[in-house]
Design a protein around this motif. Structure first.
Motif, PDB file in Angstrom:
ATOM      1  N   PRO A  73       0.410  -1.281  -0.041  1.00 43.24           N
ATOM      2  CA  PRO A  73      -0.166   0.696  -0.365  1.00 43.24           C
ATOM      3  C   PRO A  73       0.854   1.310  -0.149  1.00 43.24           C
ATOM      4  O   PRO A  73       0.851   2.061  -0.192  1.00 43.24           O
ATOM      5  CB  PRO A  73      -0.834  -0.134   0.980  1.00 43.24           C
ATOM      6  CG  PRO A  73       0.303  -1.565   2.704  1.00 43.24           C
ATOM      7  CD  PRO A  73       0.517  -1.864   1.313  1.00 43.24           C
ATOM      8  N   ARG A  74       2.244   1.256   0.984  1.00 39.91           N
ATOM      9  CA  ARG A  74       2.814   2.914   0.924  1.00 39.91           C
ATOM     10  C   ARG A  74       3.584   2.533  -0.790  1.00 39.91           C
ATOM     11  O   ARG A  74       3.606   3.516  -0.785  1.00 39.91           O
ATOM     12  CB  ARG A  74       3.668   2.388   1.992  1.00 39.91           C
ATOM     13  CG  ARG A  74       2.927   2.219   3.802  1.00 39.91           C
ATOM     14  CD  ARG A  74       4.151   3.236   4.771  1.00 39.91           C
ATOM     15  NE  ARG A  74       4.786   4.001   5.114  1.00 39.91           N
ATOM     16  CZ  ARG A  74       3.779   5.035   5.461  1.00 39.91           C
ATOM     17  NH1 ARG A  74       2.655   5.081   6.255  1.00 39.91           N
ATOM     18  NH2 ARG A  74       4.987   5.656   4.998  1.00 39.91           N
ATOM     19  N   THR A  75       3.921   1.829  -1.183  1.00 36.52           N
ATOM     20  CA  THR A  75       4.849   1.959  -2.363  1.00 36.52           C
ATOM     21  C   THR A  75       3.264   2.124  -2.939  1.00 36.52           C
ATOM     22  O   THR A  75       3.976   3.384  -4.399  1.00 36.52           O
ATOM     23  CB  THR A  75       4.966   0.606  -3.142  1.00 36.52           C
ATOM     24  OG1 THR A  75       6.230   0.076  -1.786  1.00 36.52           O
ATOM     25  CG2 THR A  75       6.123   0.476  -3.933  1.00 36.52           C
ATOM     26  N   VAL A 105      -1.692   9.935   4.820  1.00 36.76           N
ATOM     27  CA  VAL A 105      -1.221   8.562   4.538  1.00 36.76           C
ATOM     28  C   VAL A 105      -1.986   7.438   5.761  1.00 36.76           C
ATOM     29  O   VAL A 105      -2.220   6.806   5.157  1.00 36.76           O
ATOM     30  CB  VAL A 105       0.224   8.547   4.691  1.00 36.76           C
ATOM     31  CG1 VAL A 105       0.545   6.870   4.484  1.00 36.76           C
ATOM     32  CG2 VAL A 105       0.932   9.666   3.903  1.00 36.76           C
ATOM     33  N   GLY A 106      -2.027   7.709   7.012  1.00 39.71           N
ATOM     34  CA  GLY A 106      -2.658   6.929   7.536  1.00 39.71           C
ATOM     35  C   GLY A 106      -3.840   6.479   7.220  1.00 39.71           C
ATOM     36  O   GLY A 106      -4.380   5.393   7.471  1.00 39.71           O
ATOM     37  N   VAL A 157      -4.072   3.984   4.580  1.00 40.06           N
ATOM     38  CA  VAL A 157      -3.764   2.849   3.855  1.00 40.06           C
ATOM     39  C   VAL A 157      -4.497   2.093   4.089  1.00 40.06           C
ATOM     40  O   VAL A 157      -4.567   1.341   3.945  1.00 40.06           O
ATOM     41  CB  VAL A 157      -2.224   2.942   4.795  1.00 40.06           C
ATOM     42  CG1 VAL A 157      -1.981   0.957   5.282  1.00 40.06           C
ATOM     43  CG2 VAL A 157      -1.045   3.642   4.306  1.00 40.06           C
ATOM     44  N   ASN A 203       2.332  15.126   5.761  1.00 44.52           N
ATOM     45  CA  ASN A 203       1.323  14.296   5.125  1.00 44.52           C
ATOM     46  C   ASN A 203       0.814  12.353   5.410  1.00 44.52           C
ATOM     47  O   ASN A 203       0.198  11.729   5.375  1.00 44.52           O
ATOM     48  CB  ASN A 203       1.766  13.520   4.114  1.00 44.52           C
ATOM     49  CG  ASN A 203       2.484  14.606   3.372  1.00 44.52           C
ATOM     50  OD1 ASN A 203       1.228  16.007   2.706  1.00 44.52           O
ATOM     51  ND2 ASN A 203       3.013  13.692   1.741  1.00 44.52           N
ATOM     52  N   THR A 243       5.214   9.450   0.888  1.00 47.51           N
ATOM     53  CA  THR A 243       4.676   8.595   2.554  1.00 47.51           C
ATOM     54  C   THR A 243       5.746   9.074   2.996  1.00 47.51           C
ATOM     55  O   THR A 243       5.284   8.702   4.558  1.00 47.51           O
ATOM     56  CB  THR A 243       4.556   7.736   1.778  1.00 47.51           C
ATOM     57  OG1 THR A 243       5.968   6.545   1.469  1.00 47.51           O
ATOM     58  CG2 THR A 243       3.547   7.553   1.058  1.00 47.51           C
ATOM     59  N   ASP A 244       7.108  10.155   3.456  1.00 42.73           N
ATOM     60  CA  ASP A 244       7.641   9.904   4.810  1.00 42.73           C
ATOM     61  C   ASP A 244       7.345  10.937   5.033  1.00 42.73           C
ATOM     62  O   ASP A 244       8.112  11.903   6.556  1.00 42.73           O
ATOM     63  CB  ASP A 244       9.141   9.735   4.293  1.00 42.73           C
ATOM     64  CG  ASP A 244       9.448   8.223   3.975  1.00 42.73           C
ATOM     65  OD1 ASP A 244       8.262   7.285   4.920  1.00 42.73           O
ATOM     66  OD2 ASP A 244       9.334   7.558   2.525  1.00 42.73           O
ATOM     67  N   LEU A 252       0.880   4.309  -2.725  1.00 48.09           N
ATOM     68  CA  LEU A 252       0.782   5.288  -2.544  1.00 48.09           C
ATOM     69  C   LEU A 252       1.536   6.845  -2.642  1.00 48.09           C
ATOM     70  O   LEU A 252       1.596   7.978  -2.654  1.00 48.09           O
ATOM     71  CB  LEU A 252       0.609   5.648  -0.523  1.00 48.09           C
ATOM     72  CG  LEU A 252      -1.006   4.887  -0.552  1.00 48.09           C
ATOM     73  CD1 LEU A 252      -1.628   5.157   1.077  1.00 48.09           C
ATOM     74  CD2 LEU A 252      -1.960   5.695  -0.828  1.00 48.09           C
ATOM     75  N   SER A 253       2.863   6.474  -2.443  1.00 45.57           N
ATOM     76  CA  SER A 253       3.641   7.160  -2.594  1.00 45.57           C
ATOM     77  C   SER A 253       4.319   7.635  -4.524  1.00 45.57           C
ATOM     78  O   SER A 253       4.878   8.673  -4.799  1.00 45.57           O
ATOM     79  CB  SER A 253       5.481   6.468  -2.553  1.00 45.57           C
ATOM     80  OG  SER A 253       5.675   5.453  -3.338  1.00 45.57           O
TER      81      SER A 253
END
Length: 465
Positions: free
Chosen positions: A352-354, A371-372, A375, A367, A362-363, A356-357
C-alpha cells in the motif's frame, strides 16, 4: 464462474470457439483497458500537482471532481448507448455504414445538448457543498475550480462517442495512443499553469482546472484527426451532413442510454457521496480517501475496459442472432476480469505505501495523517476489487443485449439502499468512522455483482435473447 467450472468437460473441438472468443475479447479489451488506465493517469497528473499545493487544495479539488465526475460519467453513459447499437448494426451487416453513421451523428448531437445541461448543473456545485455541511473555505475553493473545469464537459463527452466509434470498428488502439499523448499534454499544462513555468501565470488550483480543459480539447481534436486519416473509419463519413437530423435514432439512444446514465449516477453517486461524507468527518480523512480512491479507480479501469469490450462483443453476436456466442463472450469477459482483479488486489494489499508514494511523499510529517487513513482505506479497496470487476463486466454484458432498465434498478438498490445506507450507519453511528464508509462501498458493490451476474446467467429464461 471460474474457468474450470465453465469449461470443464468440454472436448478440444468444443473448446475452440471459447479460445477464439477469448482471443477476440483480449484483442479488443487490452487497448480499451490501457486507454482507461491512461485516462486515469491523466486525472492522476492533476491530483499529483494539486497535492503539492496542500491538503486544503486537494480536499477542494476532491469535492469539485466528485460532482464534476458524476455529471461527466453519467452523461457519457447516456451517449454511450451508441456502443451496443453500433455493435448490433455491424453484427447484422445490413446497411452497416449508413446505420453506424446515423447513430454516431445523433450521439454527438446528444453529447453537445446534454453536456450544456451538465455545465449548468455543475455551476451550483458550491451551493450544494455548503448544503451538505462542507467547510465554507473549502467549498469556495471548490466552486472556483468548478467554474473553470466545466468547460471540459462537452469536449469530453464528444470524445467518448468518437472513442466508442473507433473501438467498435476495430481501431481501439487509437484510443490508447490518443490518451497516452494526452498525458504529456496534461503534465505540460499543469506544470505551466499550476506553478507558473515557461512564462505562464501561476494559477494554483485554478490552473489545474484550466489544464484539464486544455487536455480535453486536445483529446477531441486528436480523435477527429485520427478518424479523418484512417481509411476504414473515413468511409463512414460521420462528420458529413452533421446538420441532418435522425430523431428516431436519437430517441433510440436516449431510450437505451437513460437507464445506463441512471446506473452510472447510482454507482458514481455512491462514490461521490462518500467524498461528501468524508468531508464531514475531517480534511485529513477526505484527503486520504481521495488518494486511496484514486488508486482503486485506477485498478478498476482494467475490468471496466473488459466490460466495454464485452458490450461490443456480446452486442455483435446479439445483432447476428447467435445465442451461444453471446454467452461465450460474456463468460469469457468475466473470467478475464476476475483474473486481472486478483493481481491488482494483491498489490493494494501487500504494497500500500509503495502505491501511495506515487501520489504523495509518504515519509513527510505533514502527510502522516493523510497517509495513515489512505493505508486503512486501501485494505478495503483491495477487498472489493473482485466484486467490482464482476459487476462491471456483468453490466457490460447486459448492455450488449440492450438490457439497461433492470440493471439501473439493481444499481439503485445496491448502491443506495445497501451501500450508502451501510456507509452512513457505520461512518457516523459507530467508531469505524471513515473505514465504515469504505465498508459501505464494498457492500454496495457486492450486492450489485450478485444481482447483475444472476440476471446475466438467466438471460435466456427471462427473455433477454
Amino acid at each position: 464462474m471460474s474457468r474450470g467450472s465453465i469449461l470443464s468437460g468440454l472436448t478440444p473441438h468444443q473448446l475452440r470457439p471459447w479460445r477464439a472468443e477469448m482471443s477476440a475479447t483480449l484483442q479488443l479489451a487490452w487497448p480499451l483497458a490501457a486507454a482507461n488506465l491512461l485516462q486515469m493517469l491523466v486525472h492522476a497528473v492533476d491530483v499529483i500537482f494539486v497535492a503539492r499545493l496542500g491538503e486544503a487544495e486537494l480536499a477542494a479539488s476532491s469535492l469539485a471532481i466528485a460532482l464534476f465526475g458524476l455529471v461527466l460519467w453519467g452523461l457519457s453513459g447516456l451517449t454511450g448507448a451508441v456502443a451496443p447499437l453500433i455493435a448490433a448494426e455491424v453484427g447484422r451487416r445490413k446497411h452497416a455504414v449508413r446505420e453506424v453513421r446515423r447513430s454516431v451523428r445523433m450521439a454527438l448531437w446528444l453529447a453537445v445538448g446534454a453536456g450544456i445541461l451538465g455545465m449548468l448543473a455543475c455551476l451550483n456545485g458550491e451551493r450544494l457543498m455548503l448544503l451538505t455541511g462542507q467547510d465554507p473555505a473549502i467549498a469556495a475553493m471548490a466552486g472556483s475550480f468548478m467554474g473553470i473545469i466545466i468547460w471540459a464537459i462537452v469536449p469530453s463527452i464528444m470524445a467518448n462517442v468518437l472513442r466508442i466509434f473507433v473501438s467498435a470498428l476495430g481501431r481501439p488502439i487509437f484510443a490508447t495512443m490518443i490518451i497516452a499523448s494526452a498525458i504529456l499534454v496534461s503534465i505540460l499544462a499543469n506544470y505551466m499553469l499550476v506553478f507558473g513555468n515557461f512564462g505562464a501565470p501561476a494559477l494554483g488550483l485554478e490552473g489545474s482546472a484550466l489544464a484539464s480543459v486544455v487536455t480535453s480539447l486536445f483529446i477531441l481534436a486528436a480523435y477527429v484527426i485520427a478518424i479523418s486519416w484512417d481509411k476504414r473509419l473515413r468511409r463512414y463519413r460521420i462528420f458529413g451532413n452533421w446538420w441532418r437530423t435522425e430523431w428516431s435514432r436519437m430517441q433510440e439512444i436516449i431510450r437505451i442510454g437513460t437507464p445506463i446514465m441512471g446506473t452510472i449516477f447510482a454507482e458514481a453517486g455512491l462514490f461521490s457521496g462518500a467524498a461528501f461524507l468524508m468531508g464531514r468527518i475531517g480534511p485529513s480523512q477526505l484527503a486520504g480517501h481521495t488518494i486511496a480512491l484514486q488508486v482503486a479507480a485506477l485498478a478498476f479501469q482494467i475490468p471496466f475496459g473488459i466490460g466495454q469490450a464485452s458490450t461490443i462483443r456480446v452486442g455483435y453476436h446479439y445483432g447476428a442472432g447467435d445465442r451461444d456466442a453471446m454467452g461465450r463472450a460474456g463468460w469469457v469477459a468475466l473470467m478475464i476480469a476476475v483474473a486481472f482483479s486478483m493481481v491488482t488486489a494483491s498489490i493494494m494489499l501487500f504494497m500500500p505505501r509503495t502505491v501511495l508514494s506515487i501520489y504523495v511523499d509518504t515519509d513527510a510529517a505533514k502527510n502522516a495523517a493523510m497517509v495513515g487513513f489512505a493505508v486503512q482505506y486501501l485494505l478495503w479497496a483491495a477487498i472489493f476489487q473482485l466484486v467490482d470487476a464482476v459487476q462491471a463486466v456483468s453490466a457490460g454484458n447486459l448492455r450488449g443485449l440492450q438490457d439497461t432498465r433492470m440493471p439501473m434498478v439493481i444499481a439503485i438498490i445496491s448502491y443506495w439502499a445497501a451501500g450508502f445506507g451501510v456507509a452512513i450507519w457505520l461512518g457516523f453511528r459507530t467508531p469505524l468512522s471513515g473505514t465504515g464508509i469504505w465498508i459501505g462501498l464494498a457492500t454496495g458493490l457486492t450486492v450489485a455483482s450478485i444481482l447483475l451476474t444472476w440476471r446475466w446467467a438467466r438471460r435466456g429464461s427471462i427473455g433477454l435473447v
